[in-house]
Write a protein that holds these residues in place. Structure first.
Motif, PDB file in Angstrom:
ATOM      1  N   ARG A  84       0.831  -1.209   0.000  1.00 34.52           N
ATOM      2  CA  ARG A  84       0.000   0.000   0.000  1.00 34.52           C
ATOM      3  C   ARG A  84       0.862   1.254   0.000  1.00 34.52           C
ATOM      4  O   ARG A  84       0.528   2.245  -0.673  1.00 34.52           O
ATOM      5  CB  ARG A  84      -0.938  -0.025   1.209  1.00 34.52           C
ATOM      6  CG  ARG A  84      -2.070  -1.031   1.085  1.00 34.52           C
ATOM      7  CD  ARG A  84      -3.152  -0.759   2.117  1.00 34.52           C
ATOM      8  NE  ARG A  84      -2.660  -0.972   3.469  1.00 34.52           N
ATOM      9  CZ  ARG A  84      -2.782  -2.109   4.134  1.00 34.52           C
ATOM     10  NH1 ARG A  84      -3.353  -3.161   3.544  1.00 34.52           N
ATOM     11  NH2 ARG A  84      -2.332  -2.239   5.364  1.00 34.52           N
ATOM     12  N   SER A  88       0.776   4.009  -2.862  1.00 31.78           N
ATOM     13  CA  SER A  88       0.479   5.403  -2.538  1.00 31.78           C
ATOM     14  C   SER A  88       1.589   6.333  -3.022  1.00 31.78           C
ATOM     15  O   SER A  88       1.333   7.427  -3.546  1.00 31.78           O
ATOM     16  CB  SER A  88       0.290   5.554  -1.025  1.00 31.78           C
ATOM     17  OG  SER A  88       0.004   6.887  -0.689  1.00 31.78           O
ATOM     18  N   ASN A  91       1.220   6.607  -6.726  1.00 30.28           N
ATOM     19  CA  ASN A  91       0.103   7.481  -7.078  1.00 30.28           C
ATOM     20  C   ASN A  91       0.448   8.952  -6.847  1.00 30.28           C
ATOM     21  O   ASN A  91       0.075   9.826  -7.643  1.00 30.28           O
ATOM     22  CB  ASN A  91      -1.133   7.108  -6.259  1.00 30.28           C
ATOM     23  CG  ASN A  91      -1.672   5.739  -6.635  1.00 30.28           C
ATOM     24  OD1 ASN A  91      -1.391   5.232  -7.721  1.00 30.28           O
ATOM     25  ND2 ASN A  91      -2.437   5.137  -5.739  1.00 30.28           N
ATOM     26  N   CYS A 121      -7.174   4.453  -2.645  1.00 34.21           N
ATOM     27  CA  CYS A 121      -5.789   4.336  -2.193  1.00 34.21           C
ATOM     28  C   CYS A 121      -5.580   5.256  -1.001  1.00 34.21           C
ATOM     29  O   CYS A 121      -6.458   6.074  -0.664  1.00 34.21           O
ATOM     30  CB  CYS A 121      -4.808   4.685  -3.310  1.00 34.21           C
ATOM     31  SG  CYS A 121      -4.864   6.404  -3.839  1.00 34.21           S
TER      32      CYS A 121
END
Length: 520
Positions: A84, A88, A91, A121
């Motif tokens: 994650r 992140s 992104n 997200c």
């Protein structure tokens, strides 16, 4: 002086060193070795079986199995968190907008879309929890989906930024074949609309009940009513567990409320209107529909007088389904000096005599919309007198009039005798001499053919048409507000010859237009 002996390492320094160490090197080597295994599942199983066989005690074996499960779970969760974080980070680097612009974009989403974005997200979740994204909270739906915790969380996130709150559930859409299709007169071009009226959006008897309870609005009053003080619009639909005390307490926390809409709540109208009069002195729009039309929900004179004195800025007033006598209607219309929109549909005690009293009043000339749809005791003689006053030039600002009645208008002496083709000539004259007025006069099929035969082809060609449509509610004042910026149906012919177009909505456009947000 003796030379100083060798210095010992300070315990605090050792502890500090162990704390600042980023990670144990031994664990790194172990984890690296584990990840390098070609088939870790087989290797782990063989190693664990070997450890279990070397242990003699059953308790020791159980402990080893539990430790293996915990270690595997810890590795799995650590891997997921790392994935994650990497996603992140990716992104954040690839997303073209800054956090401020992302929050601004999210603030224009409806509440459901905002929740979907938050689940995408970690970066979007962080932006979606910003208070600016909860300026307008709309949690209405056709099926119960949210509970008190969700409402409370969103209100707390919004804090002092909260401006609009909509809660509750709509009923299931009724089949259009079950709805009556009476004939109607209109100065607009003919159209067929299958939108649901407010009478179809009333309480959900035998349907799914709301998950929300009486305490769903409690968050408005916490912290000294911080959220309620900034709330400007509150819409509540079919929350069957809401009671008088809870609603009045919520209204007491919203002193600067401008727009209140209550449909299908089992609350006493007198207590709610008294709470509005005492607490919401700046309110400009009030829409209140009874949870059970036909029940003896009478409004007394002190309640009407209190509403006039406590809410002098009312511009739009809708009281639907109550026992409301003509002299009380006169108190409301004469006392509320800024009133432009009036809707007393399904108020079964109204006969129409109040129209004579308000016609000579100066305040009556400010009315732009008057809706008296399905008022059981509405008399034909009073409607005829009102139409005559329109021809005489009274109510110069009136742009929308609805005198439709699914039971026909009442006769002068006995309301049991119904008129199914009333005021045909007067209606024709009003439509010719006052073309700026959108006049709806929808009556049962029994009189529609007679009405149609009484109209000449020349009158029909001038824009007067017999159309099939369902009940329509229109509020010209609140269509200009940012909360309810509705767009007119392009296929309805609203852009015709009249300089005062009245928008109509079909079922799809009406549902969709409940969700737009406009934030400067």
């Amino acid at each position: 002086m003796d030379p100083a002996g060798p210095k010992r390492r300070c315990p605090s320094t050792a502890n500090c060193y162990s704390r600042v160490s980023p990670r144990p090197r031994k664990m790194d080597r172990v984890l690296e070795a584990l990840l390098a295994l070609p088939d870790p599942s087989v290797a782990f199983e063989l190693s664990l079986e070997g450890l279990l066989e070397s242990s003699l005690l059953e308790a020791e074996k159980d402990r080893l199995v539990e430790c293996a499960i915990e270690a595997a779970s810890a590795i799995l969760e650590a891997a997921r968190r790392s994935a994650r974080r990497r996603a992140s980070k990716h992104n954040s680097s690839s997303w073209p907008l800054s956090s401020d612009l992302t929050i601004r974009v999210f603030s224009k989403l409806d509440t459901q879309s905002l929740c979907y974005a938050a689940a995408t997200c970690s970066m979007f979740n962080k932006c979606a929890t910003d208070p600016m994204c909860y300026v307008n909270i709309d949690l209405t739906a056709e099926m119960p989906k949210v509970n008190n915790t969700v409402v409370s969380t969103m209100i707390q996130r919004a804090g002092k930024n909260l401006q609009s709150l909509k809660l509750g559930i709509w009923p299931n859409a009724a089949s259009t074949t079950e709805l009556s299709r009476p004939m109607s007169y209109s100065t607009r071009n003919p159209m067929d609309t299958s939108g649901l009226s407010w009478s179809q959006k009333r309480p959900r008897k035998g349907k799914e009940t709301s998950i929300l309870t009486r305490s769903c609005l409690l968050a408005l009053s916490v912290d000294g009513g911080a959220a309620g003080n900034f709330l400007r619009s509150l819409h509540l639909y079919n929350i069957d567990k809401m009671d008088n005390f809870a609603l009045c307490k919520a209204l007491s926390s919203c002193p600067f409320l401008l727009d209140l809409e209550v449909v299908g709540l089992h609350v006493e109208p007198k207590r709610m209107l008294d709470a509005v009069s005492m607490n919401c002195h700046t309110i400009e729009r009030l829409f209140f529909e009874s949870s059970d039309t036909g029940r003896d929900y009478g409004l007394n004179t002190p309640t009407c007088t209190g509403l006039v004195n406590g809410c002098p800025n009312l511009m739009s007033l809708a009281l639907r389904g109550f026992k409301l006598h003509d002299h009380k209607v006169s108190i409301l219309i004469k006392g509320l000096r800024h009133l432009k929109f009036v809707d007393f549909s399904t108020c079964y005690s109204i006969t129409g005599t109040f129209l004579r009293n308000v016609g000579s009043d100066v305040n009556a000339h400010s009315l732009e919309v008057l809706i008296l749809c399905d008022c059981l005791h509405l008399k034909e003689v009073e409607v005829s007198h009102f139409l005559s006053s329109l021809l005489a030039g009274d109510f110069k600002l009136l742009r929308y009039l609805d005198i439709s009645n699914k039971d026909g208008l009442s006769a002068d002496n006995d309301w049991n005798y119904r008129c199914y083709n009333p005021c045909v000539l007067l209606i024709s004259d009003v439509m010719k001499q006052r073309p700026e007025v959108c006049l709806l006069a929808k009556f049962p099929r029994g009189g529609s053919l007679v009405d149609a035969n009484l109209l000449s082809d020349g009158q029909t060609s001038r824009g007067m048409s017999l159309t099939v449509m369902h009940n329509v509610a229109f509020d010209p004042y609140w269509t200009n507000m940012s909360e309810n910026s509705y767009s007119s149906d392009q296929g309805s012919g609203n852009g015709g010859d009249s300089p005062y177009p009245i928008p109509f909505y079909d079922a799809d456009s009406f549902y969709e237009l409940e969700f737009p947000w406009e934030i400067d």
